[in-house]
Design a protein around this motif. Structure first.
Motif, mmCIF file in Angstrom:
data_model
loop_
_atom_site.group_PDB
_atom_site.id
_atom_site.type_symbol
_atom_site.label_atom_id
_atom_site.label_comp_id
_atom_site.label_asym_id
_atom_site.label_seq_id
_atom_site.Cartn_x
_atom_site.Cartn_y
_atom_site.Cartn_z
ATOM 1 N N PRO A 189 0.831 -1.213 0.000
ATOM 2 C CA PRO A 189 0.000 0.000 0.000
ATOM 3 C C PRO A 189 0.863 1.260 0.000
ATOM 4 C CG PRO A 189 -0.767 -1.579 1.656
ATOM 5 C CD PRO A 189 0.553 -2.079 1.161
ATOM 6 N N ALA A 190 0.335 2.317 -0.599
ATOM 7 C CA ALA A 190 1.107 3.555 -0.761
ATOM 8 C C ALA A 190 1.639 4.078 0.562
ATOM 9 C CB ALA A 190 0.228 4.617 -1.432
ATOM 10 N N GLU A 191 0.855 3.950 1.634
ATOM 11 C CA GLU A 191 1.275 4.518 2.909
ATOM 12 C C GLU A 191 2.430 3.752 3.554
ATOM 13 O OE1 GLU A 191 -2.555 2.097 3.839
ATOM 14 O OE2 GLU A 191 -1.658 3.225 2.164
ATOM 15 N N HIS A 192 2.777 2.568 2.996
ATOM 16 C CA HIS A 192 3.869 1.770 3.571
ATOM 17 C C HIS A 192 5.068 1.636 2.634
ATOM 18 C CE1 HIS A 192 1.539 0.641 7.067
ATOM 19 N NE2 HIS A 192 0.554 0.233 6.311
ATOM 20 N N ARG A 193 5.055 2.324 1.497
ATOM 21 C CA ARG A 193 6.124 2.122 0.522
ATOM 22 C C ARG A 193 7.472 2.669 0.973
ATOM 23 N NH1 ARG A 193 2.107 3.199 -4.554
ATOM 24 N NH2 ARG A 193 1.112 1.140 -4.443
ATOM 25 N N ASP A 194 7.483 3.562 1.941
ATOM 26 C CA ASP A 194 8.742 4.077 2.463
ATOM 27 C C ASP A 194 9.146 3.409 3.768
ATOM 28 O OD1 ASP A 194 9.007 5.883 0.358
ATOM 29 O OD2 ASP A 194 7.807 7.404 1.384
#
Length: 289
Positions: A116-121
């Motif tokens: 998910p986008a919120e965990h890509r970093d």
């Protein structure tokens, strides 16, 4: 006392939204039930919202793709929320570590790869052998057709001795794939607990999946919600814990317990069975229709 109804239309005017289970209610793992599809379409036409709430251990977009392949029309539902959504969020937050032993089949791999986008970093999560793991993710047996929880005893005893936490991506115990009953990740997690293992759950009957559905649907505290499902320990227990009404589909997992006519559960047999289970759904129906 649980009221037996013959169709959703008998009570639908009293609800703003449905949290409807998939397997055993809307489809059998291979094809949809036309009468169930029609019931959901009718509920939406009268202004209700339908959330398809499933303990599938995959992100919801993969559940939607499966429904499309089965031929479930998009106008039968508004939103799909899966156990995989809530469990995946916990995994990428590091709930059971970042070097994980995964128990499951190939179709569950998007749980790891579709970040998910919120965990890509966030720090990466890596799938490793049990001997190198600091935690476990269970999405189901390695071989759904043949394995039982007992097949995992030796590995689970080792994991429990090392105090490895297990994230259960699907709290269901069993499902029926057509005419075949298969074990789910919930059965593995339950067995792991008996051996002293620690487990975390995010699907039904646990709170995170309901919180996610309410938020995405914009449902306030006063929303009138009906949970529909055939799992007494997941769908019905979850509804009771949430303080919402429930419709128990008797023609699903426990169909053999209520008499010879799957469409018309025997009232006395149902009452006795529910008493034994310690549950009291608001309503019951043979098949969702």
């Amino acid at each position: 006392m649980t009221r037996i109804i013959s169709g959703l239309a008998e009570v639908s005017a009293g609800y703003d939204a449905l949290f409807c289970d998939l397997w055993g209610c809307l489809h059998n793992g291979k094809q949809p039930y036309p009468v169930a599809v029609a019931a959901l379409q009718a509920f939406r036409r009268q202004g209700g919202q339908v959330c398809l709430m499933t303990n599938a251990p995959r992100p919801s977009q993969y559940v939607v793709a499966q429904l499309d392949r089965m031929g479930v029309p998009r106008d039968a539902w508004d939103l799909v929320v899966s156990s995989g959504d809530a469990a995946q969020d916990a995994m990428f937050r590091g709930a059971v570590g970042r070097r994980l032993w995964h128990i499951g089949i190939e179709k569950d791999l998007p749980f790891f790869t579709d970040i998910p986008a919120e965990h890509r970093d966030a720090p990466s999560v890596t799938s490793v052998p049990l001997a190198e793991a600091e935690g476990i993710v269970a999405s189901g047996p390695f071989d759904e057709a043949t394995e039982t929880p007992e097949d995992y005893r030796e590995r689970f005893e080792d994991a429990a001795a090392r105090d490895l936490p297990m994230l259960c991506a699907n709290p269901d115990i069993v499902v029926d794939l057509g005419q075949t009953r298969i074990y789910c990740a919930g059965a593995l997690a339950q067995f792991y607990e008996t051996l002293g293992g620690r487990t975390l759950y995010y699907g039904k009957p646990h709170g995170p999946i309901y919180d996610r559905a309410r938020a995405l649907m914009g449902l306030g505290a006063d929303a009138r919600i009906l949970a529909v499902g055939d799992g007494i320990a997941t769908d019905i227990a979850g509804a009771e814990a949430q303080g919402i009404d429930s419709l128990f589909v008797t023609g699903g997992l426990a169909a053999d317990a209520f008499g010879p006519d799957v469409e018309a559960p025997d009232a006395a047999m149902l009452a006795e069975w529910l008493d034994h289970q310690g549950r009291s759904p608001t309503l019951a129906i043979g098949r969702l229709r």
